[in-house]
Design a protein around this motif. Sequence first.
Motif, PDB file in Angstrom:
ATOM      1  N   LEU A  59       0.773  -1.301   0.011  1.00  0.00           N
ATOM      2  CA  LEU A  59      -0.076  -0.105  -0.107  1.00  0.00           C
ATOM      3  C   LEU A  59       0.916   1.166  -0.100  1.00  0.00           C
ATOM      4  O   LEU A  59       0.517   2.374  -0.793  1.00  0.00           O
ATOM      5  N   ALA A  60       1.863   1.296   0.854  1.00  0.00           N
ATOM      6  CA  ALA A  60       2.808   2.484   0.800  1.00  0.00           C
ATOM      7  C   ALA A  60       3.380   2.457  -0.574  1.00  0.00           C
ATOM      8  O   ALA A  60       3.465   3.769  -0.932  1.00  0.00           O
ATOM      9  N   ILE A  61       3.896   1.507  -1.255  1.00  0.00           N
ATOM     10  CA  ILE A  61       4.501   1.515  -2.695  1.00  0.00           C
ATOM     11  C   ILE A  61       3.554   2.134  -3.601  1.00  0.00           C
ATOM     12  O   ILE A  61       3.938   3.334  -4.146  1.00  0.00           O
ATOM     13  N   THR A  62       2.264   1.498  -3.626  1.00  0.00           N
ATOM     14  CA  THR A  62       1.250   2.100  -4.656  1.00  0.00           C
ATOM     15  C   THR A  62       0.934   3.612  -4.346  1.00  0.00           C
ATOM     16  O   THR A  62       0.687   4.205  -5.382  1.00  0.00           O
ATOM     17  N   PHE A  63       0.755   3.848  -3.135  1.00  0.00           N
ATOM     18  CA  PHE A  63       0.251   5.258  -2.825  1.00  0.00           C
ATOM     19  C   PHE A  63       1.264   6.264  -3.140  1.00  0.00           C
ATOM     20  O   PHE A  63       1.494   7.374  -3.542  1.00  0.00           O
ATOM     21  N   ALA A  94       3.834  10.203  -6.381  1.00  0.00           N
ATOM     22  CA  ALA A  94       5.003  10.837  -7.309  1.00  0.00           C
ATOM     23  C   ALA A  94       4.464  11.324  -8.720  1.00  0.00           C
ATOM     24  O   ALA A  94       4.972  12.320  -9.138  1.00  0.00           O
ATOM     25  N   VAL A  95       3.550  10.655  -9.225  1.00  0.00           N
ATOM     26  CA  VAL A  95       3.029  11.081 -10.528  1.00  0.00           C
ATOM     27  C   VAL A  95       2.338  12.430 -10.435  1.00  0.00           C
ATOM     28  O   VAL A  95       2.555  13.178 -11.057  1.00  0.00           O
ATOM     29  N   LEU A  96       1.532  12.539  -9.220  1.00  0.00           N
ATOM     30  CA  LEU A  96       0.809  13.755  -8.958  1.00  0.00           C
ATOM     31  C   LEU A  96       1.989  15.005  -9.091  1.00  0.00           C
ATOM     32  O   LEU A  96       1.675  16.081  -9.610  1.00  0.00           O
ATOM     33  N   THR A  97       2.993  14.849  -8.170  1.00  0.00           N
ATOM     34  CA  THR A  97       3.882  15.912  -7.910  1.00  0.00           C
ATOM     35  C   THR A  97       4.695  16.104  -9.363  1.00  0.00           C
ATOM     36  O   THR A  97       4.767  17.506  -9.820  1.00  0.00           O
ATOM     37  N   VAL A 135      -2.527   4.462  -8.841  1.00  0.00           N
ATOM     38  CA  VAL A 135      -2.822   3.991  -7.480  1.00  0.00           C
ATOM     39  C   VAL A 135      -3.486   2.513  -7.863  1.00  0.00           C
ATOM     40  O   VAL A 135      -3.143   1.458  -7.455  1.00  0.00           O
ATOM     41  N   SER A 136      -4.591   2.976  -8.492  1.00  0.00           N
ATOM     42  CA  SER A 136      -5.680   1.595  -8.851  1.00  0.00           C
ATOM     43  C   SER A 136      -4.915   0.603  -9.547  1.00  0.00           C
ATOM     44  O   SER A 136      -4.989  -0.540  -9.284  1.00  0.00           O
ATOM     45  N   ILE A 137      -3.824   0.887 -10.510  1.00  0.00           N
ATOM     46  CA  ILE A 137      -3.255  -0.176 -11.521  1.00  0.00           C
ATOM     47  C   ILE A 137      -2.121  -0.663 -10.577  1.00  0.00           C
ATOM     48  O   ILE A 137      -2.383  -2.176 -10.449  1.00  0.00           O
ATOM     49  N   GLY A 138      -1.581   0.005  -9.655  1.00  0.00           N
ATOM     50  CA  GLY A 138      -0.852  -0.829  -8.819  1.00  0.00           C
ATOM     51  C   GLY A 138      -1.441  -1.711  -7.715  1.00  0.00           C
ATOM     52  O   GLY A 138      -0.957  -2.943  -7.654  1.00  0.00           O
TER      53      GLY A 138
END
Length: 264
Positions: free
Chosen positions: A41-45, A50-53, A199-202
Amino acid sequence: MSSSDIFIGETIGTAILILLGGGVCAAVTLKASKARNAGWLAITFGWGFAVLTAVYTSAPLSGAHLNPAVTLALAIKSGDWSNVPVYWAGQLLGAAIGATLVWVAYYGQFHAHLTDKEIVGGPGAQATAAKAVEAQEKGAGPVLGIFSTGPEIRNVVQNLATEIIGTIVLVLAVLTQGLNDSGKGLGTLGALITALVVVSIGLSLGGPTGYAINPARDLGPRLVHALLPLPNKGGSDWRYAWIPVVGPLIGGAIAAGIYNVAFA
């Protein structure tokens, strides 16, 4: 936007993407990290944020493609291929820079992890020359997952299909959600939606291969892993490396075809 803006924007944006995305992988993986064993969960979020930033940072300069598969899809959609090489060059360079910065930020943790006998084995902190050669001939080394992806089960057809499917979902989200006024990349709302899609894909599709869904995100850091002077780092798994490059490009092209048929 000029070619120089595109190159600078993609370099900066992709560097931020990999710094924060690879950073969360390092935080969860390495000894002496406060976030060690924080889990999937930590990795996916972490990758979603990271994408957002990265998108918000680079969008004013380049439209924030940050992914050769996205660039390919947008070129197929628009018919404009003139800046594709510039986008790809910036993305690959940025990914390599971001991976190098992860190594700098976690330098002590890398050393502690890769000299731990329980992790790398052997009687001493440093591998012998023979062990180092043997490790390089094997697949993934003990920290390769911080830099690039790898499958849990090695099945070429399944691994390739997983990357294609995940990238189709990502690129369709990019093409249908909030392109900016220039039509070259994500708008403000599109950036947030796409980050949540990542996040959903992850969470849903990341289990089999680690969801590269981005050729530059995998290839640039894998090259850095191969070049960095990390003790006992093991191999860079070049036998697998073509799948997270080819799969996302195929997925991006298919997504563009779907968009042009169903949405255009």
